[in-house]
Scaffold this motif. Structure first.
Motif, PDB file in Angstrom:
ATOM      1  N   CYS A   1       2.485   3.854  -7.055  1.00 23.40           N
ATOM      2  CA  CYS A   1       1.112   3.969  -6.568  1.00 23.40           C
ATOM      3  C   CYS A   1       0.150   4.192  -7.741  1.00 23.40           C
ATOM      4  O   CYS A   1       0.421   4.978  -8.646  1.00 23.40           O
ATOM      5  CB  CYS A   1       1.020   5.136  -5.590  1.00 23.40           C
ATOM      6  SG  CYS A   1      -0.657   5.443  -5.039  1.00 23.40           S
TER       7      CYS A   1
ATOM      8  N   CYS B   1      -0.841   7.803   0.308  1.00 22.90           N
ATOM      9  CA  CYS B   1      -2.285   7.936   0.145  1.00 22.90           C
ATOM     10  C   CYS B   1      -3.046   6.651   0.441  1.00 22.90           C
ATOM     11  O   CYS B   1      -4.279   6.656   0.442  1.00 22.90           O
ATOM     12  CB  CYS B   1      -2.622   8.452  -1.254  1.00 22.90           C
ATOM     13  SG  CYS B   1      -2.390   7.226  -2.554  1.00 22.90           S
ATOM     14  N   GLY B   2      -2.331   5.554   0.708  1.00 19.56           N
ATOM     15  CA  GLY B   2      -3.000   4.323   1.104  1.00 19.56           C
ATOM     16  C   GLY B   2      -3.562   3.496  -0.037  1.00 19.56           C
ATOM     17  O   GLY B   2      -4.127   2.434   0.192  1.00 19.56           O
ATOM     18  N   SER B   3      -3.385   3.959  -1.281  1.00 22.01           N
ATOM     19  CA  SER B   3      -3.860   3.182  -2.416  1.00 22.01           C
ATOM     20  C   SER B   3      -2.901   2.034  -2.710  1.00 22.01           C
ATOM     21  O   SER B   3      -1.798   1.975  -2.167  1.00 22.01           O
ATOM     22  CB  SER B   3      -3.978   4.072  -3.653  1.00 22.01           C
ATOM     23  OG  SER B   3      -4.884   5.116  -3.419  1.00 22.01           O
TER      24      SER B   3
ATOM     25  N   GLN C   1       0.846  -1.200   0.000  1.00 27.50           N
ATOM     26  CA  GLN C   1       0.000   0.000   0.000  1.00 27.50           C
ATOM     27  C   GLN C   1       0.879   1.247   0.000  1.00 27.50           C
ATOM     28  O   GLN C   1       1.938   1.282   0.612  1.00 27.50           O
ATOM     29  CB  GLN C   1      -0.870   0.013   1.249  1.00 27.50           C
ATOM     30  CG  GLN C   1      -2.137  -0.828   1.109  1.00 27.50           C
ATOM     31  CD  GLN C   1      -3.103  -0.539   2.246  1.00 27.50           C
ATOM     32  OE1 GLN C   1      -2.694  -0.470   3.396  1.00 27.50           O
ATOM     33  NE2 GLN C   1      -4.359  -0.366   1.933  1.00 27.50           N
TER      34      GLN C   1
END
Ligand SMILES: [Zn+2]
Ligand SMILES: [Zn+2]
Length: 121
Positions: free
Chosen positions: A23, A6-8, A2
């Motif tokens: 990402c 941004c956690g994507s 991840q």
């Protein structure tokens, strides 16, 4: 993996024999320490840095990020020769997070110096 910013989800990107993670959303790049070394010898490796520089600038404001491998807080560092380039480095595994556009910015004459400094940090 991840994205630390941004956690994507991140996808594997390959340039020649060099593998990095990029990402899907912000196009930030995760490079492990070995990949940073390998980039010294690669021309054109900035091609993996396909993100939008303006998004990278926005993401650069996010300073407190945790290493996607170790979970520890990464150090926010700036390159004196490239004041525009600020990056995060993991104090544990020496992995490096670059926002979109930052790898391209680093791939100049000062890149070798940068990598040398990166090793010494
Ligand atoms: Zn991201
Ligand atoms: Zn780490």
């Amino acid at each position: 993996m991840q994205c630390a910013k941004c956690g994507s989800l991140m996808e594997k990107v390959l340039y020649e024999s060099i593998e990095a993670d990029r990402c899907l959303e912000c196009k930030g790049l995760w490079l492990d320490a070995k990949v940073v070394q390998a980039l010294i010898h690669m021309q054109g490796s900035e091609l993996v840095d396909s993100g939008d520089r303006s998004i990278g600038k926005l993401m650069n404001e996010k300073r407190e990020i945790y290493c996607p491998l170790c979970g520890v807080l990464m150090n926010h560092l700036a390159d004196p020769d490239n004041p525009d380039v600020e990056y995060e480095k993991c104090p544990s595994c020496n992995g490096m997070f670059l926002d979109a556009g930052e790898l391209s910015s680093l791939k100049g004459e000062s890149f070798l110096n940068f990598v040398k400094k990166f090793k010494e940090n």
